[in-house]
Design an enzyme around this catalytic site. Structure first.
Site, mmCIF file in Angstrom:
data_model
loop_
_atom_site.group_PDB
_atom_site.id
_atom_site.type_symbol
_atom_site.label_atom_id
_atom_site.label_comp_id
_atom_site.label_asym_id
_atom_site.label_seq_id
_atom_site.Cartn_x
_atom_site.Cartn_y
_atom_site.Cartn_z
ATOM 1 N N HIS A 27 -6.739 -9.273 -7.528
ATOM 2 C CA HIS A 27 -5.454 -9.209 -8.505
ATOM 3 C C HIS A 27 -4.801 -8.378 -8.495
ATOM 4 O O HIS A 27 -4.783 -6.989 -7.608
ATOM 5 C CB HIS A 27 -5.823 -9.165 -10.043
ATOM 6 C CG HIS A 27 -6.730 -7.968 -10.451
ATOM 7 N ND1 HIS A 27 -5.758 -6.650 -10.884
ATOM 8 C CD2 HIS A 27 -7.740 -7.760 -10.485
ATOM 9 C CE1 HIS A 27 -6.665 -5.716 -11.181
ATOM 10 N NE2 HIS A 27 -7.984 -6.254 -10.999
ATOM 11 N N GLU A 65 -4.958 -10.375 -14.483
ATOM 12 C CA GLU A 65 -6.281 -10.024 -14.726
ATOM 13 C C GLU A 65 -6.824 -8.924 -15.759
ATOM 14 O O GLU A 65 -7.718 -9.059 -16.398
ATOM 15 C CB GLU A 65 -7.073 -9.801 -13.406
ATOM 16 C CG GLU A 65 -8.544 -9.818 -13.239
ATOM 17 C CD GLU A 65 -9.178 -8.353 -13.384
ATOM 18 O OE1 GLU A 65 -10.526 -8.478 -13.994
ATOM 19 O OE2 GLU A 65 -8.527 -7.357 -13.824
ATOM 20 N N ASP A 85 -2.016 -7.132 -10.286
ATOM 21 C CA ASP A 85 -1.428 -6.570 -11.766
ATOM 22 C C ASP A 85 -2.222 -5.213 -11.694
ATOM 23 O O ASP A 85 -3.370 -5.144 -11.460
ATOM 24 C CB ASP A 85 -1.871 -7.265 -12.909
ATOM 25 C CG ASP A 85 -2.830 -8.020 -13.174
ATOM 26 O OD1 ASP A 85 -3.798 -8.280 -12.324
ATOM 27 O OD2 ASP A 85 -3.323 -7.769 -14.406
ATOM 28 N N ASP A 119 -8.162 -0.680 -7.628
ATOM 29 C CA ASP A 119 -8.333 -1.761 -8.662
ATOM 30 C C ASP A 119 -6.884 -2.439 -8.745
ATOM 31 O O ASP A 119 -6.164 -2.264 -9.535
ATOM 32 C CB ASP A 119 -8.816 -1.244 -9.948
ATOM 33 C CG ASP A 119 -9.001 -2.271 -10.861
ATOM 34 O OD1 ASP A 119 -9.229 -3.384 -10.637
ATOM 35 O OD2 ASP A 119 -8.807 -1.774 -12.194
#
Length: 478
Positions: free
Chosen positions: A89, A154, A91, A120
């Site tokens: 992801h 996500e 976002d 992340d």
């Protein structure tokens, strides 16, 4: 195959590509309609991150597709009809305050790349793309199509991934590089919801709680909380300041008071952490509620709301006070995190994120809480949920990925693990979480000064290159 030399050759380019996407603020925003009537469902920043990453894939010589701005993928076509997916992801959670580096600067210092999303999940996505490039440069011809699927929300409700799979073929198997090594094959169920209450009007004049606001996201430990009080008697502010000083000395928690016009502002500071690991942080909302519980506001409904928090939540991280401290052998105890609060003179709410054991159900978790809420005339607003995931240790996918991890790290004692985190592994079947956080390394996901070590970026890319190679080859029969 001799692809490792291409990993080294492309290393600096990989770092630059990661900086390129990290410099985009891809916190989810409001849906945006363009002049040509096209829609960016998750805001302009997320859209820019999608387009930039697709362009990187195109630069690397792969086929790319934008699925109506709800997601996309980057393909290394195979000779067969199966799809081996890497699902990540773009976002990110809000950056928050207190950074020593620009959260969207991609700065390099002491062998680390700093910025929101470095670990992340932008860093691992770029790692997998350059693992694919190394294989391509080495002349590899995969049997299964290698597909990097790009998710865009996500950190919230996964509407983008739901839409993507309504339009595109689901992969046959694969992994998501969005958690921990060695491998995660058990993900606890996730619930997000609110406790909410409307307040009655106070009958008398006195100390008023005008507002409380804390936290940035349901799945993060709140690192700050701010309250604003009003009193017709300014001397009362001095008493509250004295109580705050006593509370600081008693608990060691950071709480401060200052006058703002005719009001008193109280600020509590905690330590941010991922909502799946609240023990790594300190919840500023719990600090604030405990302190406010020592005051007496003219609105009795507000006092009851604060009292409820302190009696049934407080600093408890497993839901025991609410009767939901469930536990099982495969996945351990339930995890309870209060991510946000908003209180006005009319109403109040706490936004809560729960990770529950894999052998329990959503209904089993909600039932005991609803019994308690009914006693307090409070509402429970269900926001979203994700069912638990459990793939057995003897699954061929698990065994191959574990062997690759052990080969590259020398960690022969490694075993598959459980997480309270929610990854795209549960967005479709045949997917496990594989990295990218190594055992013993600092977990900075969802925290200030998030970074990725260039040394570990290099190591994970080697692991991902071999994983992609083996899972997409003719020999894999998973």
């Amino acid at each position: 195959m001799e692809y490792e030399k291409f990993l080294e050759k492309n290393k600096e380019e990989m770092i630059s590509a990661l900086q390129e996407v990290v410099r985009i603020n891809s916190e989810e925003g409001e849906s945006f309609v363009c002049a040509d009537n096209s829609v960016y469902p998750f805001g302009q920043g997320v859209q820019q991150a999608l387009e930039t990453t697709l362009n990187i894939g195109k630069r690397l010589g792969f086929e790319v597709k934008n699925v109506d701005n709800y997601g996309g993928h980057i393909d290394f076509p195979g000779t067969g009809d199966k799809i081996m997916a890497v699902i990540g992801h773009l976002d990110v959670v809000p950056a928050g305050n207190g950074w020593n580096h620009d959260p969207y600067g991609g700065e390099i210092e002491d062998g680390r790349i700093y910025g929101r999303g470095t670990s992340d999940d932008k860093g691992p996505i770029i790692s997998c793309l350059y693992a694919m490039k190394a294989l391509k440069d080495a002349g590899y011809k995969p049997a299964a199509t290698i597909r990097v699927i790009l998710g865009l929300d996500e950190e919230n409700e996964w509407k983008g991934m739901d839409y993507y799979f309504s339009k595109e073929k689901r992969p046959d198997y694969g992994f998501t590089p969005d958690s921990d090594f060695p491998l995660i094959n058990r993900e606890k169920g996730i619930l997000a919801f609110e406790f909410a209450k409307k307040f009655s009007k106070p009958a008398n004049d006195g100390l008023k709680l005008r507002s409380v606001k804390g936290g940035n996201a349901a799945n993060s430990v709140a690192d700050s909380c701010r309250a604003v009080l009003n009193s017709p008697d300014s001397k009362q502010y001095d008493e509250i300041k004295d109580k705050a000083a006593s509370y600081r000395e008693e608990t060691g928690y950071k709480i401060s008071c200052k006058g703002v016009g005719k009001s008193l502002e109280i600020t509590a500071s905690g330590i941010s952490a991922h909502g799946a690991k609240p023990e790594a942080g300190l919840n500023a909302i719990s600090i604030m509620m405990e302190f406010l519980g020592r005051l007496n506001f003219v609105n009795e409904s507000q006092n009851e709301f604060i009292s409820f928090y302190n009696e049934y939540i407080g600093f408890c991280l497993d839901g025991e006070k609410l009767g939901i401290a469930f536990e099982d052998e495969p996945s351990g105890r339930l995890i309870f995190n209060v991510g946000m609060t908003e209180i006005s003179q009319e109403a109040g709410s706490f936004t809560i994120n729960i990770r529950y054991p894999v052998t329990y159900t959503e209904e089993q978790v909600y039932a005991p809480m609803e019994e308690v809420l009914n006693k307090y005339d409070m509402g429970l607003v269900k926001l979203h949920s994700k069912a638990a995931l459990y793939i057995r240790d003897d699954n061929p996918l698990v065994k191959i990925l574990m062997d690759i991890y052990k080969k590259h790290t020398g960690d022969e004692d490694a075993e598959p693990i459980v997480t309270g985190g929610g990854t795209y592994a549960r967005a479709t079947s045949g997917i496990v979480a594989y990295g990218a956080l190594f055992p013993g390394d600092e977990d900075v996901m969802h925290q200030k000064n998030e970074y990725i070590s260039i040394e570990k970026l290099d190591l994970m890319t080697k692991i991902y290159a071999e994983a992609i190679y083996k899972l997409s080859s003719e020999d894999y029969n998973g």
